[in-house]
Design an enzyme around this catalytic site. Structure first.
Site, PDB file in Angstrom:
ATOM      1  N   ASP A 289      -0.300   5.258   0.636  1.00  0.00           N
ATOM      2  CA  ASP A 289      -0.428   6.257   1.813  1.00  0.00           C
ATOM      3  C   ASP A 289      -0.722   5.730   3.195  1.00  0.00           C
ATOM      4  OD1 ASP A 289      -0.787   8.389  -0.213  1.00  0.00           O
ATOM      5  OD2 ASP A 289      -2.690   7.420  -0.851  1.00  0.00           O
TER       6      ASP A 289
ATOM      7  N   ASP B  82       0.924  -1.085   0.116  1.00  0.00           N
ATOM      8  CA  ASP B  82       0.013  -0.023  -0.033  1.00  0.00           C
ATOM      9  C   ASP B  82       0.902   1.277  -0.027  1.00  0.00           C
ATOM     10  OD1 ASP B  82      -2.218   1.655   0.623  1.00  0.00           O
ATOM     11  OD2 ASP B  82      -1.518   1.855   2.715  1.00  0.00           O
TER      12      ASP B  82
ATOM     13  N   GLU C 230     -13.961  10.553  -3.728  1.00  0.00           N
ATOM     14  CA  GLU C 230     -14.905   9.847  -2.908  1.00  0.00           C
ATOM     15  C   GLU C 230     -15.029  10.619  -1.496  1.00  0.00           C
ATOM     16  OE1 GLU C 230     -12.772   8.401  -4.471  1.00  0.00           O
ATOM     17  OE2 GLU C 230     -13.642   6.910  -5.881  1.00  0.00           O
ATOM     18  N   ARG C 231     -13.824  10.943  -1.115  1.00  0.00           N
ATOM     19  CA  ARG C 231     -13.841  11.734   0.458  1.00  0.00           C
ATOM     20  C   ARG C 231     -14.590  13.119   0.128  1.00  0.00           C
ATOM     21  NH1 ARG C 231      -8.049  11.141   1.680  1.00  0.00           N
ATOM     22  NH2 ARG C 231      -8.859   8.715   1.989  1.00  0.00           N
TER      23      ARG C 231
ATOM     24  N   LEU D 214      -2.161   7.596  -9.568  1.00  0.00           N
ATOM     25  CA  LEU D 214      -1.046   7.044  -9.941  1.00  0.00           C
ATOM     26  C   LEU D 214      -0.106   8.072 -10.011  1.00  0.00           C
ATOM     27  CD1 LEU D 214       0.500   4.740 -11.561  1.00  0.00           C
ATOM     28  CD2 LEU D 214      -0.165   5.656 -13.759  1.00  0.00           C
TER      29      LEU D 214
ATOM     30  N   ASP E  78      -1.542  -0.381   6.064  1.00  0.00           N
ATOM     31  CA  ASP E  78      -1.592   0.169   7.369  1.00  0.00           C
ATOM     32  C   ASP E  78      -2.877   0.459   8.014  1.00  0.00           C
ATOM     33  OD1 ASP E  78      -2.252   2.192   5.265  1.00  0.00           O
ATOM     34  OD2 ASP E  78      -2.005   3.833   6.630  1.00  0.00           O
TER      35      ASP E  78
ATOM     36  N   GLY F 196     -10.068   7.259  -1.168  1.00  0.00           N
ATOM     37  CA  GLY F 196     -10.120   7.822  -2.546  1.00  0.00           C
ATOM     38  C   GLY F 196     -10.485   9.326  -2.326  1.00  0.00           C
TER      39      GLY F 196
ATOM     40  N   THR G  66      -4.566   5.876  -4.242  1.00  0.00           N
ATOM     41  CA  THR G  66      -4.339   7.015  -4.631  1.00  0.00           C
ATOM     42  C   THR G  66      -4.124   7.290  -5.973  1.00  0.00           C
ATOM     43  OG1 THR G  66      -3.091   8.917  -3.647  1.00  0.00           O
ATOM     44  CG2 THR G  66      -1.822   7.160  -4.295  1.00  0.00           C
TER      45      THR G  66
HETATM   46  C1  XBP Z   1      -5.452   6.065   0.667  1.00  0.00           C
HETATM   47  C2  XBP Z   1      -6.410   6.884   0.270  1.00  0.00           C
HETATM   48  C3  XBP Z   1      -5.989   8.136  -0.769  1.00  0.00           C
HETATM   49  C4  XBP Z   1      -5.622   9.345  -0.233  1.00  0.00           C
HETATM   50  C5  XBP Z   1      -5.805  10.318  -1.411  1.00  0.00           C
HETATM   51  O1  XBP Z   1      -5.185   5.220  -0.203  1.00  0.00           O
HETATM   52  O2  XBP Z   1      -7.412   6.901   0.573  1.00  0.00           O
HETATM   53  O3  XBP Z   1      -7.532   8.384  -1.100  1.00  0.00           O
HETATM   54  O4  XBP Z   1      -5.989   9.830   0.859  1.00  0.00           O
HETATM   55  O5  XBP Z   1      -5.541  10.137  -2.752  1.00  0.00           O
HETATM   56  P1  XBP Z   1      -4.211   4.034   0.031  1.00  0.00           P
HETATM   57  P2  XBP Z   1      -6.269  10.741  -4.067  1.00  0.00           P
HETATM   58  O6  XBP Z   1      -4.009   3.574   1.449  1.00  0.00           O
HETATM   59  O7  XBP Z   1      -4.805   2.763  -0.691  1.00  0.00           O
HETATM   60  O8  XBP Z   1      -2.728   4.312  -0.658  1.00  0.00           O
HETATM   61  O9  XBP Z   1      -6.777  12.173  -3.680  1.00  0.00           O
HETATM   62  O10 XBP Z   1      -5.225  10.592  -4.995  1.00  0.00           O
HETATM   63  O11 XBP Z   1      -7.470   9.729  -4.309  1.00  0.00           O
END
Ligand code: XBP
Length: 271
Positions: free
Chosen positions: A14, A12, A58-59, A129, A186, A55, A127
């Site tokens: 983020d 993963d 979506e958030r 690409l 995480d 996402g 997140t």
């Molecule tokens: C974590 C997320 C991501 C980021 C925002 O994703 O939810 O949405 O907070 O990224 P992961 P974007 O743990 O799967 O890496 O704004 O580019 O969507």
């Protein structure tokens, strides 16, 4: 009982490779709000709640629908969210390019060890690409992206975590079975996503996820660990290890999949 050897690690991004949610993504969202003339400000407690929705687009939509009853949504809500998210991504990339978002302890060490041991590397992230490729290039140098055989990220799947889609996509692109891979995650939603895809998962928590439910994970630690900076084991069996390295991951994988545990020549699995 399977006889699959560990062939790849799927990461993963983020919160796992970098502790970038509160001081990276959140800061970029707030900069986008200001730029768009909105008086919205996501403080850390608000952002931690919003992290339950994966996402960025979506958030944003969830925030508008659930936190801003006062907000008159524009007729083209999709376009509005898309524009706001593009602004946010631009601000986030600027933070990355300024070097404001380092990798977490133990990440680069583990990536280097895994490559040296012949393991393949992949990413499965919600997140955007470009957020992944710029982070890897910035943190690991120009060829950092090329360390990874597969980068599955963002909108390439219809359903984001906790749905299993992004891990299934990464497996498909790797051409491997779930039983041949291990995941580093995480979050509880990331664990659910990987587990539903049939993958064994090690969790490295951060400040925003420490209190989540990680039952089902093979091991839960506070960070991957460096020599002289051991991890704290929060759940599971670390087999006496002090950091997450290839030997420990092979041990966890072998135990889970019933592979005969042997001493690999120079750390490499037999072909
Ligand atoms: C974590 C997320 C991501 C980021 C925002 O994703 O939810 O949405 O907070 O990224 P992961 P974007 O743990 O799967 O890496 O704004 O580019 O969507």
């Amino acid at each position: 009982m399977s006889n699959d050897y560990l062939k790849a690690l799927i990461f993963d991004v983020d919160g796992t490779l970098a502790d970038n949610e509160r001081d990276g993504h959140r800061v970029a969202f707030n900069a986008a709000f200001r730029e768009a003339g909105l008086d919205w400000e996501w403080d850390i407690p608000t952002y931690d709640r919003l992290l339950g929705v994966f996402g960025g687009k979506e958030r944003l939509r969830h925030y508008i629908e659930s936190f801003r009853p006062d907000f008159e949504p524009p007729a083209d809500l999709d376009g509005f969210v898309r524009d706001l998210h593009q602004r946010k991504t631009r601000h986030y990339l600027q933070l990355l390019e300024a070097g404001a978002i380092p990798l977490r302890p133990g990440v680069e060490r583990l990536l280097r060890e895994a490559r040296a041991a012949g393991l393949r590397l992949a990413v499965a992230s919600t997140t955007t690409l470009e957020n992944v490729t710029v982070l890897l290039g910035q943190a690991l140098g120009e060829d950092g992206v090329a360390w990874f055989d597969v980068i599955a990220a963002g909108d390439v799947v219809a359903n984001k975590k906790p749905a299993p889609d992004i891990y299934l996509k990464a497996l498909e692109q790797l051409g491997l079975e779930a039983s041949e891979c291990l995941v580093i995650e995480d979050t509880e939603a990331g664990l659910a996503s990987a587990t539903t895809a049939g993958l064994t998962t090690v969790i490295t928590v951060n400040g925003a996820t420490r209190n989540q439910d990680f039952s089902g994970a093979a091991l839960v630690v506070d960070q991957l660990g460096e020599p002289g900076r051991p991890f704290e084991v929060l759940a599971g069996d670390a087999h006496g290890g002090t950091l997450v390295d290839v030997a420990l991951l092979r041990r966890i994988h072998a135990e889970k999949h019933g592979t005969a545990y042997i001493v690999f020549f120079q750390g490499k699995a037999p072909v």
